[in-house]
Design a protein around this motif. Sequence first.
Motif, PDB file in Angstrom:
ATOM      1  N   ALA A  13       2.637 -46.413 -50.346  1.00  0.00           N
ATOM      2  CA  ALA A  13       2.295 -45.375 -49.375  1.00  0.00           C
ATOM      3  C   ALA A  13       2.928 -44.040 -49.772  1.00  0.00           C
ATOM      4  O   ALA A  13       2.308 -42.978 -49.659  1.00  0.00           O
ATOM      5  N   THR A  14       4.180 -44.092 -50.243  1.00  0.00           N
ATOM      6  CA  THR A  14       4.847 -42.885 -50.722  1.00  0.00           C
ATOM      7  C   THR A  14       4.083 -42.265 -51.888  1.00  0.00           C
ATOM      8  O   THR A  14       3.875 -41.045 -51.945  1.00  0.00           O
ATOM      9  N   MET A  15       3.652 -43.106 -52.821  1.00  0.00           N
ATOM     10  CA  MET A  15       2.887 -42.628 -53.967  1.00  0.00           C
ATOM     11  C   MET A  15       1.561 -42.018 -53.515  1.00  0.00           C
ATOM     12  O   MET A  15       1.107 -41.015 -54.085  1.00  0.00           O
ATOM     13  N   TYR A  16       0.957 -42.596 -52.498  1.00  0.00           N
ATOM     14  CA  TYR A  16      -0.323 -42.057 -52.010  1.00  0.00           C
ATOM     15  C   TYR A  16      -0.134 -40.646 -51.460  1.00  0.00           C
ATOM     16  O   TYR A  16      -0.949 -39.747 -51.727  1.00  0.00           O
ATOM     17  N   VAL A  17       0.941 -40.434 -50.707  1.00  0.00           N
ATOM     18  CA  VAL A  17       1.214 -39.085 -50.203  1.00  0.00           C
ATOM     19  C   VAL A  17       1.523 -38.142 -51.355  1.00  0.00           C
ATOM     20  O   VAL A  17       1.102 -36.972 -51.349  1.00  0.00           O
ATOM     21  N   ASP A  18       2.258 -38.616 -52.361  1.00  0.00           N
ATOM     22  CA  ASP A  18       2.528 -37.796 -53.550  1.00  0.00           C
ATOM     23  C   ASP A  18       1.231 -37.271 -54.158  1.00  0.00           C
ATOM     24  O   ASP A  18       1.124 -36.095 -54.522  1.00  0.00           O
ATOM     25  N   ARG A  19       0.250 -38.171 -54.281  1.00  0.00           N
ATOM     26  CA  ARG A  19      -0.974 -37.840 -55.014  1.00  0.00           C
ATOM     27  C   ARG A  19      -2.048 -37.187 -54.156  1.00  0.00           C
ATOM     28  O   ARG A  19      -2.820 -36.354 -54.651  1.00  0.00           O
ATOM     29  N   ILE A  67       8.532 -48.958 -43.558  1.00  0.00           N
ATOM     30  CA  ILE A  67       9.319 -50.055 -43.005  1.00  0.00           C
ATOM     31  C   ILE A  67      10.049 -50.756 -44.144  1.00  0.00           C
ATOM     32  O   ILE A  67       9.413 -51.372 -45.009  1.00  0.00           O
ATOM     33  N   GLU A  68      11.382 -50.629 -44.185  1.00  0.00           N
ATOM     34  CA  GLU A  68      12.154 -51.232 -45.266  1.00  0.00           C
ATOM     35  C   GLU A  68      11.513 -50.934 -46.627  1.00  0.00           C
ATOM     36  O   GLU A  68      11.248 -51.833 -47.429  1.00  0.00           O
ATOM     37  N   PRO A  69      11.223 -49.657 -46.908  1.00  0.00           N
ATOM     38  CA  PRO A  69      10.446 -49.336 -48.104  1.00  0.00           C
ATOM     39  C   PRO A  69      11.202 -49.522 -49.413  1.00  0.00           C
ATOM     40  O   PRO A  69      12.412 -49.301 -49.505  1.00  0.00           O
ATOM     41  N   ALA A  70      10.477 -49.931 -50.436  1.00  0.00           N
ATOM     42  CA  ALA A  70      10.961 -49.866 -51.809  1.00  0.00           C
ATOM     43  C   ALA A  70      10.838 -48.417 -52.266  1.00  0.00           C
ATOM     44  O   ALA A  70      10.118 -47.614 -51.656  1.00  0.00           O
ATOM     45  N   PHE A  71      11.507 -48.071 -53.353  1.00  0.00           N
ATOM     46  CA  PHE A  71      11.464 -46.690 -53.816  1.00  0.00           C
ATOM     47  C   PHE A  71      11.737 -46.639 -55.319  1.00  0.00           C
ATOM     48  O   PHE A  71      12.247 -47.597 -55.911  1.00  0.00           O
ATOM     49  N   SER A  72      11.388 -45.524 -55.923  1.00  0.00           N
ATOM     50  CA  SER A  72      11.563 -45.340 -57.365  1.00  0.00           C
ATOM     51  C   SER A  72      13.034 -45.427 -57.753  1.00  0.00           C
ATOM     52  O   SER A  72      13.901 -44.900 -57.063  1.00  0.00           O
ATOM     53  N   VAL A 106       7.593 -48.878 -65.050  1.00  0.00           N
ATOM     54  CA  VAL A 106       6.305 -48.168 -65.157  1.00  0.00           C
ATOM     55  C   VAL A 106       5.932 -47.520 -63.829  1.00  0.00           C
ATOM     56  O   VAL A 106       5.626 -46.321 -63.766  1.00  0.00           O
ATOM     57  N   SER A 107       5.972 -48.308 -62.747  1.00  0.00           N
ATOM     58  CA  SER A 107       5.581 -47.759 -61.443  1.00  0.00           C
ATOM     59  C   SER A 107       6.565 -46.708 -60.957  1.00  0.00           C
ATOM     60  O   SER A 107       6.169 -45.686 -60.384  1.00  0.00           O
ATOM     61  N   SER A 108       7.864 -46.940 -61.183  1.00  0.00           N
ATOM     62  CA  SER A 108       8.860 -45.941 -60.781  1.00  0.00           C
ATOM     63  C   SER A 108       8.637 -44.618 -61.492  1.00  0.00           C
ATOM     64  O   SER A 108       8.692 -43.548 -60.880  1.00  0.00           O
ATOM     65  N   GLN A 109       8.369 -44.668 -62.789  1.00  0.00           N
ATOM     66  CA  GLN A 109       8.154 -43.444 -63.540  1.00  0.00           C
ATOM     67  C   GLN A 109       6.899 -42.718 -63.051  1.00  0.00           C
ATOM     68  O   GLN A 109       6.887 -41.483 -62.944  1.00  0.00           O
ATOM     69  N   ASP A 111       7.055 -38.975 -61.482  1.00  0.00           N
ATOM     70  CA  ASP A 111       6.255 -37.900 -62.067  1.00  0.00           C
ATOM     71  C   ASP A 111       5.400 -37.189 -61.014  1.00  0.00           C
ATOM     72  O   ASP A 111       5.121 -35.990 -61.131  1.00  0.00           O
ATOM     73  N   ALA A 112       4.977 -37.940 -60.003  1.00  0.00           N
ATOM     74  CA  ALA A 112       4.102 -37.372 -58.966  1.00  0.00           C
ATOM     75  C   ALA A 112       4.880 -36.846 -57.769  1.00  0.00           C
ATOM     76  O   ALA A 112       4.324 -36.128 -56.932  1.00  0.00           O
ATOM     77  N   SER A 113       6.164 -37.178 -57.683  1.00  0.00           N
ATOM     78  CA  SER A 113       6.968 -36.907 -56.490  1.00  0.00           C
ATOM     79  C   SER A 113       7.079 -35.427 -56.162  1.00  0.00           C
ATOM     80  O   SER A 113       7.189 -34.578 -57.053  1.00  0.00           O
ATOM     81  N   HIS A 114       7.068 -35.113 -54.879  1.00  0.00           N
ATOM     82  CA  HIS A 114       7.293 -33.752 -54.408  1.00  0.00           C
ATOM     83  C   HIS A 114       7.740 -33.815 -52.956  1.00  0.00           C
ATOM     84  O   HIS A 114       7.666 -34.865 -52.305  1.00  0.00           O
ATOM     85  N   ALA A 115       8.186 -32.690 -52.422  1.00  0.00           N
ATOM     86  CA  ALA A 115       8.571 -32.624 -51.018  1.00  0.00           C
ATOM     87  C   ALA A 115       7.335 -32.801 -50.143  1.00  0.00           C
ATOM     88  O   ALA A 115       6.227 -32.423 -50.523  1.00  0.00           O
ATOM     89  N   PHE A 116       7.548 -33.378 -48.950  1.00  0.00           N
ATOM     90  CA  PHE A 116       6.429 -33.654 -48.047  1.00  0.00           C
ATOM     91  C   PHE A 116       6.217 -32.564 -47.002  1.00  0.00           C
ATOM     92  O   PHE A 116       5.451 -32.759 -46.057  1.00  0.00           O
TER      93      PHE A 116
END
Length: 344
Positions: free
Chosen positions: A139-145, A156-161, A252-255, A259-264
Amino acid sequence: MRQLLSIFIAAIGIIVALDSSALATAEPSDFDYGILTPHLIGLGDGRKLNLRCVGSGAPTIVFEQGGDGLITNWARVQPEATRLSRTCFYDRAGFGYSDPPDKPVTAMSVTNDLHALLKRAGIRDRIILVGHSIGGFYATMYVDRFPDQVAGLVLIEPAFSGQGTHLPPERMLLEQGYTRQGEGTLVKCAALARAGQLRADSLKSNKCMTPPSWATAEMMPYILHGILRPAWFEAQHSQAVNFFSGDDKPSVSSQQEMDASHAFGDLPVIVLIAEGWYSKPWRTVEEEAGARDGMREGQKLLASRSSRGKWELIPKSFHYIQLDAPDAVIRAIKDVVAAARKAP
């Protein structure tokens, strides 16, 4: 397999490893079992994904499961969420009724699929994304992109890069070793399923995925259809090897997400963190405390990406907050939906 896969709990949400006492609570009588029947939508590349939407209203709330990919994990949240607005549940590629992935399961491939699925389903307005565990990472990646397509985010208890990369090198190697063993078990179970040796009555003896103890009889056709397929184990394996690093570099997924990450900006974001913590038998008390604190710090940083982001520690809950403390999840969804509806 229970011990080997328990390392996945805090990252991608495989429920075979541990069971919370709260999960024994009966599911609400108004759970819509219709969302557990197939509704396949073509992505335009020859593959189809399963998507079920119920209720009405805007914005549409889209749910992204954890690592096991079971829609049933939202059983205690779905009725109230559906009364609030239109709600959509889908199976990622390889899970549930969806076709297998045609490429490695990564942050890019998952968000590409979801983007295509929503477009093909005619969902073009901004959505609220609710993601659990690795579903929170996606979901975080989707907002990034696709920031213009998201009106709010509940994690909810999210995983992260970069999860777990703060560990000393020798400890990281140990953690990665247990992860690789767990991934090997997924490969073994996929082979058993492909050979027709995995059946509902042999799951436990083969030490592969077993249905959760709280599942109702009406849930079993959906659950068994998913976890008896080789595609389920293969998709699990692919998303694990691409999420967990195998060395001292980002996975791979973390990178991809970094690479796509930005402020929301001022996106409404709520991050829910469990008070409970699953201990690993190979860690000392001090190492366990460090792992827990590192996980929580990374989750809090996700909330800080938005000027309207906030996080909450949920008492009497473990990794599956939506099952242990569904009211907390429902409250977060209501708050984010309300904020999205007030937005210009």
